[in-house]
Design a protein around this motif. Structure first.
Motif, PDB file in Angstrom:
ATOM      1  N   LEU A 110      77.245  -3.089  52.899  1.00 19.31           N
ATOM      2  CA  LEU A 110      77.746  -2.974  51.497  1.00 19.31           C
ATOM      3  C   LEU A 110      78.987  -3.631  51.891  1.00 19.31           C
ATOM      4  O   LEU A 110      80.051  -2.805  52.681  1.00 19.31           O
ATOM      5  N   LYS A 111      79.526  -4.673  51.192  1.00 19.21           N
ATOM      6  CA  LYS A 111      80.882  -5.136  51.397  1.00 19.21           C
ATOM      7  C   LYS A 111      81.945  -4.593  50.378  1.00 19.21           C
ATOM      8  O   LYS A 111      81.692  -4.152  49.456  1.00 19.21           O
ATOM      9  N   GLU A 112      83.110  -5.017  50.690  1.00 18.37           N
ATOM     10  CA  GLU A 112      84.244  -4.730  49.996  1.00 18.37           C
ATOM     11  C   GLU A 112      84.271  -3.091  49.368  1.00 18.37           C
ATOM     12  O   GLU A 112      84.554  -2.758  48.155  1.00 18.37           O
ATOM     13  N   VAL A 113      83.976  -2.056  50.402  1.00 20.72           N
ATOM     14  CA  VAL A 113      83.920  -0.862  50.150  1.00 20.72           C
ATOM     15  C   VAL A 113      85.402  -0.127  50.616  1.00 20.72           C
ATOM     16  O   VAL A 113      85.970  -0.542  51.954  1.00 20.72           O
ATOM     17  N   THR A 114      86.206   0.303  49.788  1.00 22.31           N
ATOM     18  CA  THR A 114      87.557   1.025  50.233  1.00 22.31           C
ATOM     19  C   THR A 114      87.098   2.204  50.963  1.00 22.31           C
ATOM     20  O   THR A 114      86.208   2.813  51.142  1.00 22.31           O
ATOM     21  N   TRP A 115      88.460   2.779  51.591  1.00 28.03           N
ATOM     22  CA  TRP A 115      88.334   4.062  52.301  1.00 28.03           C
ATOM     23  C   TRP A 115      88.030   5.191  51.435  1.00 28.03           C
ATOM     24  O   TRP A 115      87.124   5.924  51.900  1.00 28.03           O
ATOM     25  N   ILE A 160      75.960   6.434  59.391  1.00 29.85           N
ATOM     26  CA  ILE A 160      77.065   5.517  58.767  1.00 29.85           C
ATOM     27  C   ILE A 160      78.241   5.061  59.234  1.00 29.85           C
ATOM     28  O   ILE A 160      78.584   5.910  60.145  1.00 29.85           O
ATOM     29  N   ALA A 161      78.547   3.932  59.485  1.00 32.90           N
ATOM     30  CA  ALA A 161      79.656   3.186  59.903  1.00 32.90           C
ATOM     31  C   ALA A 161      80.438   2.524  58.861  1.00 32.90           C
ATOM     32  O   ALA A 161      79.999   2.047  57.875  1.00 32.90           O
ATOM     33  N   TYR A 162      81.868   2.565  59.243  1.00 31.50           N
ATOM     34  CA  TYR A 162      82.735   1.858  58.241  1.00 31.50           C
ATOM     35  C   TYR A 162      83.672   0.953  59.038  1.00 31.50           C
ATOM     36  O   TYR A 162      84.207   1.698  60.146  1.00 31.50           O
ATOM     37  N   HIS A 163      83.732  -0.172  58.785  1.00 31.47           N
ATOM     38  CA  HIS A 163      84.647  -1.285  59.640  1.00 31.47           C
ATOM     39  C   HIS A 163      85.104  -2.356  58.564  1.00 31.47           C
ATOM     40  O   HIS A 163      84.253  -2.953  58.392  1.00 31.47           O
ATOM     41  N   TYR A 164      86.537  -2.515  58.650  1.00 29.16           N
ATOM     42  CA  TYR A 164      87.049  -3.482  57.799  1.00 29.16           C
ATOM     43  C   TYR A 164      86.431  -3.689  56.403  1.00 29.16           C
ATOM     44  O   TYR A 164      86.096  -4.817  56.037  1.00 29.16           O
ATOM     45  N   LEU A 214      80.642  -1.205  54.994  1.00 27.74           N
ATOM     46  CA  LEU A 214      80.049  -0.107  55.071  1.00 27.74           C
ATOM     47  C   LEU A 214      78.277  -0.356  55.704  1.00 27.74           C
ATOM     48  O   LEU A 214      77.775  -1.281  55.055  1.00 27.74           O
ATOM     49  N   GLU A 215      78.181   0.326  56.840  1.00 29.72           N
ATOM     50  CA  GLU A 215      76.887  -0.167  57.447  1.00 29.72           C
ATOM     51  C   GLU A 215      75.933   1.425  57.424  1.00 29.72           C
ATOM     52  O   GLU A 215      76.537   2.268  57.810  1.00 29.72           O
TER      53      GLU A 215
END
Length: 83
Positions: free
Chosen positions: A18-23, A41-45, A48-49
Motif C-alpha cells: 500500500l503506497k502513500e501511507v502516513t506514519w 508488516i513493514a513500513y518504509h518511505y 506499507l508491506e
C-alpha cells in the motif's frame, strides 16, 4: 484509514503493498490488527508491506524457538524479567 485491512484476504506466501501511507496511518493499522496477527508488516518511505508467511515457515519458527528454550534450560540460563 479508509480501508479496513481485515477485509483483505491475502493467501499464505503472498504480499501486498500500500503506497502513500502516513506514519499515523501505519500506527493506526498496527493498533487495528493487534499484536497476535498472522501477517508480517513493514513500513518504509510511506509504503506499507503486508506479508502472510507460509505455514511451514511458521512451524520452523516454532521449532527454532523450542530448541532455543531447551538450550537455555540445559545451560541453566536464568529468565530475564520484562519491565
Amino acid at each position: 484509514m479508509l480501508l479496513e485491512l481485515k477485509r483483505f484476504d491475502i493467501p499464505p506466501g503472498q504480499k501486498i503493498f500500500l503506497k502513500e501511507v502516513t506514519w499515523d496511518e501505519f500506527e493506526q493499522i498496527l493498533e487495528e490488527l493487534g499484536e497476535h496477527r498472522g501477517s508480517k508488516i513493514a513500513y518504509h518511505y510511506h509504503t506499507l508491506e503486508i506479508i502472510t508467511p507460509l505455514l511451514e515457515h511458521e512451524r520452523n519458527k516454532e521449532i527454532i524457538g523450542d530448541l532455543i528454550k531447551t538450550l537455555l534450560i540445559y545451560k541453566k540460563v536464568k529468565k530475564i524479567r520484562k519491565k
